[in-house]
Design a protein around this motif. Structure first.
Motif, PDB file in Angstrom:
ATOM      1  N   PRO A   2       0.817  -1.223   0.000  1.00  0.00           N
ATOM      2  CA  PRO A   2       0.000   0.000   0.000  1.00  0.00           C
ATOM      3  C   PRO A   2       0.847   1.269   0.000  1.00  0.00           C
ATOM      4  O   PRO A   2       0.458   2.270  -0.610  1.00  0.00           O
ATOM      5  CB  PRO A   2      -0.815  -0.122   1.293  1.00  0.00           C
ATOM      6  CG  PRO A   2      -0.856  -1.586   1.579  1.00  0.00           C
ATOM      7  CD  PRO A   2       0.481  -2.106   1.133  1.00  0.00           C
ATOM      8  N   ALA A   3       2.006   1.223   0.660  1.00  0.00           N
ATOM      9  CA  ALA A   3       2.881   2.397   0.682  1.00  0.00           C
ATOM     10  C   ALA A   3       3.419   2.703  -0.708  1.00  0.00           C
ATOM     11  O   ALA A   3       3.484   3.862  -1.135  1.00  0.00           O
ATOM     12  CB  ALA A   3       4.029   2.172   1.661  1.00  0.00           C
ATOM     13  N   GLY A  11       1.948   1.801  -3.489  1.00  0.00           N
ATOM     14  CA  GLY A  11       0.784   2.266  -4.232  1.00  0.00           C
ATOM     15  C   GLY A  11       0.508   3.736  -4.002  1.00  0.00           C
ATOM     16  O   GLY A  11       0.162   4.473  -4.927  1.00  0.00           O
ATOM     17  N   LYS A  12       0.657   4.170  -2.776  1.00  0.00           N
ATOM     18  CA  LYS A  12       0.470   5.583  -2.445  1.00  0.00           C
ATOM     19  C   LYS A  12       1.528   6.437  -3.118  1.00  0.00           C
ATOM     20  O   LYS A  12       1.235   7.506  -3.682  1.00  0.00           O
ATOM     21  CB  LYS A  12       0.535   5.759  -0.924  1.00  0.00           C
ATOM     22  CG  LYS A  12       0.454   7.204  -0.448  1.00  0.00           C
ATOM     23  CD  LYS A  12      -0.905   7.825  -0.760  1.00  0.00           C
ATOM     24  CE  LYS A  12      -1.016   9.214  -0.165  1.00  0.00           C
ATOM     25  NZ  LYS A  12      -2.309   9.858  -0.536  1.00  0.00           N
ATOM     26  N   ASP A  51      -2.533   5.979  -4.551  1.00  0.00           N
ATOM     27  CA  ASP A  51      -3.729   5.186  -4.273  1.00  0.00           C
ATOM     28  C   ASP A  51      -3.366   3.992  -3.404  1.00  0.00           C
ATOM     29  O   ASP A  51      -3.163   2.881  -3.901  1.00  0.00           O
ATOM     30  CB  ASP A  51      -4.354   4.717  -5.586  1.00  0.00           C
ATOM     31  CG  ASP A  51      -5.713   4.042  -5.390  1.00  0.00           C
ATOM     32  OD1 ASP A  51      -6.088   3.798  -4.228  1.00  0.00           O
ATOM     33  OD2 ASP A  51      -6.376   3.765  -6.397  1.00  0.00           O
ATOM     34  N   ALA A  52      -3.292   4.202  -2.104  1.00  0.00           N
ATOM     35  CA  ALA A  52      -2.973   3.109  -1.188  1.00  0.00           C
ATOM     36  C   ALA A  52      -4.145   2.152  -1.041  1.00  0.00           C
ATOM     37  O   ALA A  52      -3.963   0.933  -0.929  1.00  0.00           O
ATOM     38  CB  ALA A  52      -2.572   3.665   0.169  1.00  0.00           C
ATOM     39  N   ASP A  53      -5.373   2.674  -1.054  1.00  0.00           N
ATOM     40  CA  ASP A  53      -6.549   1.839  -0.780  1.00  0.00           C
ATOM     41  C   ASP A  53      -6.743   0.754  -1.829  1.00  0.00           C
ATOM     42  O   ASP A  53      -7.084  -0.385  -1.502  1.00  0.00           O
ATOM     43  CB  ASP A  53      -7.809   2.713  -0.705  1.00  0.00           C
ATOM     44  CG  ASP A  53      -7.851   3.567   0.550  1.00  0.00           C
ATOM     45  OD1 ASP A  53      -7.091   3.266   1.499  1.00  0.00           O
ATOM     46  OD2 ASP A  53      -8.635   4.536   0.573  1.00  0.00           O
ATOM     47  N   TYR A 111      -4.508  -0.727  -3.648  1.00  0.00           N
ATOM     48  CA  TYR A 111      -3.505  -1.784  -3.517  1.00  0.00           C
ATOM     49  C   TYR A 111      -3.685  -2.563  -2.225  1.00  0.00           C
ATOM     50  O   TYR A 111      -3.313  -3.732  -2.149  1.00  0.00           O
ATOM     51  CB  TYR A 111      -2.110  -1.191  -3.665  1.00  0.00           C
ATOM     52  CG  TYR A 111      -1.846  -0.841  -5.109  1.00  0.00           C
ATOM     53  CD1 TYR A 111      -1.441  -1.823  -6.003  1.00  0.00           C
ATOM     54  CD2 TYR A 111      -2.100   0.423  -5.602  1.00  0.00           C
ATOM     55  CE1 TYR A 111      -1.252  -1.542  -7.346  1.00  0.00           C
ATOM     56  CE2 TYR A 111      -1.918   0.721  -6.945  1.00  0.00           C
ATOM     57  CZ  TYR A 111      -1.500  -0.266  -7.813  1.00  0.00           C
ATOM     58  OH  TYR A 111      -1.331   0.013  -9.140  1.00  0.00           O
ATOM     59  N   ARG A 112      -4.288  -1.944  -1.229  1.00  0.00           N
ATOM     60  CA  ARG A 112      -4.659  -2.698  -0.031  1.00  0.00           C
ATOM     61  C   ARG A 112      -5.758  -3.704  -0.377  1.00  0.00           C
ATOM     62  O   ARG A 112      -5.725  -4.847   0.074  1.00  0.00           O
ATOM     63  CB  ARG A 112      -5.132  -1.743   1.067  1.00  0.00           C
ATOM     64  CG  ARG A 112      -5.378  -2.423   2.410  1.00  0.00           C
ATOM     65  CD  ARG A 112      -5.680  -1.394   3.496  1.00  0.00           C
ATOM     66  NE  ARG A 112      -4.526  -0.536   3.755  1.00  0.00           N
ATOM     67  CZ  ARG A 112      -4.458   0.754   3.412  1.00  0.00           C
ATOM     68  NH1 ARG A 112      -5.479   1.331   2.790  1.00  0.00           N
ATOM     69  NH2 ARG A 112      -3.376   1.458   3.665  1.00  0.00           N
TER      70      ARG A 112
END
Length: 250
Positions: free
Chosen positions: A191-192, A194-195, A200-202, A204-205
């Motif tokens: 997620p990090a 991705g952010k 967009d962390a969400d 990838y979470r």
């Protein structure tokens, strides 16, 4: 009970069945323009080796007709166009319009034309005639399908007798101790990244959670057999982080 009252998983969250497809679509609309970069970052480039193994085991030959479902940006489809040649056909299909357009643009820029078509389609209700394809592939897409049983049965219908389905998907690690490292990477690092890269962390979470909710190797093998596939087998890669399932229509 109607679908409005039924729930399914969206990662670790329970959502109405009717809502899952929309939620998944939002994820892939969000990540489409960074999808290839993120694949390389997430896997350290190893996804290319997983896909190469799939291509090598496909048995595709000149004149074959191939459906690449959830084909995204066209990694598999591009290779298949060369294998089937001018007398064959490849259909790159994805339910998500943004992903399909990324694939169309990428392959067009590569000069690939003539033996490829692009079709936006839902794997659960494929718009193709019975007995159409020699091979159907689905790489990293089945886990996002709401009703996997429907998708497998729809694929079986569209395969020619003797045709083959290959499902390349994240699975369950089989190497002792790998789960701990994999979980840390998936829920902390991914997620990090991705952010940082896609802002967009969400999304990838969710992708990490969807992997954990996907059936393990033996369960998916049983699901394919229940759908009517014969000679179902799977091959683990990278310690079971990914598995390639293969089944035939006879």
């Amino acid at each position: 009970m109607s679908d409005k009252n039924q729930t399914t998983h969206f990662g670790y969250e329970n959502v109405a069945v009717d809502d899952k497809a929309t939620r998944v679509a939002e994820v892939f609309h969000s990540v489409a323009n960074k999808y290839d970069i993120m694949n390389d970052l997430m896997s350290g480039g190893v996804h290319r080796l997983w896909k190469r193994y799939t291509i090598n085991k496909s048995g595709v030959k000149k004149g074959d007709t191939v459906l690449d479902l959830a084909g995204g940006t066209g990694d598999l489809a591009a290779k298949f166009t060369r294998l089937v040649g001018p007398t064959g056909k490849v259909i790159l299909s994805d339910i998500n319009e943004s992903m399909l357009e990324q694939g169309r643009e990428r392959l067009t820029n590569m000069g690939i034309a003539g033996n490829i078509e692009y079709v936006q389609a839902d794997a659960e209700d494929l718009p193709f005639e019975d007995n159409t394809f020699d091979l159907v592939t689905m790489a990293f897409g089945l886990r996002n399908v709401t009703e996997k049983k429907n998708a497998l049965e729809s694929i079986l219908r569209c395969l020619k007798p003797g045709g083959k389905l290959m499902v390349l998907e994240f699975s369950k690690p089989v190497v002792p101790g790998l789960n701990v490292v994999y979980d840390h990477y998936s829920f902390k690092i991914l997620p990090a990244v991705g952010k940082l890269v896609a802002n967009d962390a969400d999304s990838y979470r969710y992708l990490a959670e969807s992997i954990r909710m996907h059936p393990d190797q033996e369960t998916l093998k049983g699901m394919m057999e229940d759908a009517g596939f014969d000679k179902v087998s799977y091959h683990n890669m990278t310690g079971g982080i990914v598995a390639l399932h293969t089944g035939y229509k006879f």
